[in-house]
Scaffold this active site. Structure first.
Site, PDB file in Angstrom:
ATOM      1  N   CYS A  75      -1.724 -51.028 -17.699  1.00 42.59           N
ATOM      2  CA  CYS A  75      -1.427 -49.600 -17.622  1.00 42.59           C
ATOM      3  C   CYS A  75      -1.932 -48.904 -18.893  1.00 42.59           C
ATOM      4  O   CYS A  75      -3.098 -49.041 -19.234  1.00 42.59           O
ATOM      5  CB  CYS A  75       0.078 -49.411 -17.387  1.00 42.59           C
ATOM      6  SG  CYS A  75       0.598 -47.753 -16.935  1.00 42.59           S
ATOM      7  N   ILE A  76      -1.086 -48.183 -19.622  1.00 38.27           N
ATOM      8  CA  ILE A  76      -1.494 -47.489 -20.839  1.00 38.27           C
ATOM      9  C   ILE A  76      -1.485 -48.412 -22.058  1.00 38.27           C
ATOM     10  O   ILE A  76      -2.129 -48.124 -23.074  1.00 38.27           O
ATOM     11  CB  ILE A  76      -0.595 -46.255 -21.094  1.00 38.27           C
ATOM     12  CG1 ILE A  76      -1.145 -45.357 -22.218  1.00 38.27           C
ATOM     13  CG2 ILE A  76       0.836 -46.682 -21.396  1.00 38.27           C
ATOM     14  CD1 ILE A  76      -2.531 -44.770 -21.945  1.00 38.27           C
TER      15      ILE A  76
END
Length: 217
Positions: free
Chosen positions: A135-136
């Site tokens: 993800c991030i």
């Protein structure tokens, strides 16, 4: 049985760990016959979000205590993570990665990293043990490792520019795939940066977990 450290950052996508990503990671590890060893920093999270309305709540919560919700209480302070007892390290995403494991949400390319996360990740890297971020969370890797690393956060061009400025090499990647930096033993996947469903997120996370385990020695 392989021991894989899983670093959480709270409980809930907007102020902590993305819960689906964490659970899918734990499920994939269990199905592969590996032991997940969960950690989280023992500190106050940046802020608390009402996940129903998106509003800020006037309260404080502890990252470790909140993360324990996901792990049914089986979790340790991140300060206790021992590189000698782990075969690999995985960090799920959610805004907690950018708010509690770093201040990337506020500072972008100039961000600083939680000292305990930086310490264990750097030790794992130095020991040539594989690292999986999703993800991030991959956006933090160039700052943590202090070198160029191939990674993905999906296909966000603005975020890609920030990662480029940090010294990373952002690679466009579909939700159901992974990017592998073989030299650094780093595996990344977009997960909910792109996923429109839990099934989509699972396909990339399953591949990440499998490749991380393959890269263990």
């Amino acid at each position: 049985m392989k021991q894989v450290g899983v670093v959480l950052s709270g409980c809930g996508v907007y102020d902590g760990t993305e819960i689906h990503e964490a659970v899918l990671t734990l499920l994939a590890l269990d199905r592969a016959g590996a032991q997940a060893v969960c950690f989280a920093p023992d500190k106050t999270q940046l802020h608390v979000i009402n996940h129903l309305s998106g509003d800020f709540l006037p309260e404080t919560r502890n990252v470790l205590i909140e993360s324990a919700r996901i792990t049914r209480g089986k979790i340790q302070p991140l300060s206790q993570a021992d590189v000698n007892k782990l075969d690999a390290l995985i960090v799920p995403g959610g805004f907690g990665a950018a708010k509690n494991l770093s201040n990337f949400a506020e500072e972008g390319a100039e961000c600083s990293i939680d000292a305990e996360l930086a310490k264990i990740t750097q030790k794992m890297h130095k020991a040539h043990k594989p690292i999986g971020f999703m993800c991030i969370a991959p956006a933090l890797l160039p700052r943590i490792l202090g070198q160029q690393v191939r990674l993905t956060i999906g296909n966000d061009p603005d975020l890609g520019e920030v990662i480029d400025a940090m010294g990373g090499e952002p690679i466009v990647c579909p939700v159901d795939d992974i990017v592998v930096d073989i030299e650094n033993k780093v595996v990344t996947t977009p997960a909910y940066m792109l996923a429109q469903s839990i099934g989509e997120a699972a396909r990339g996370i399953d591949k990440l977990v499998a490749r991380v385990l393959d890269l263990t020695e």
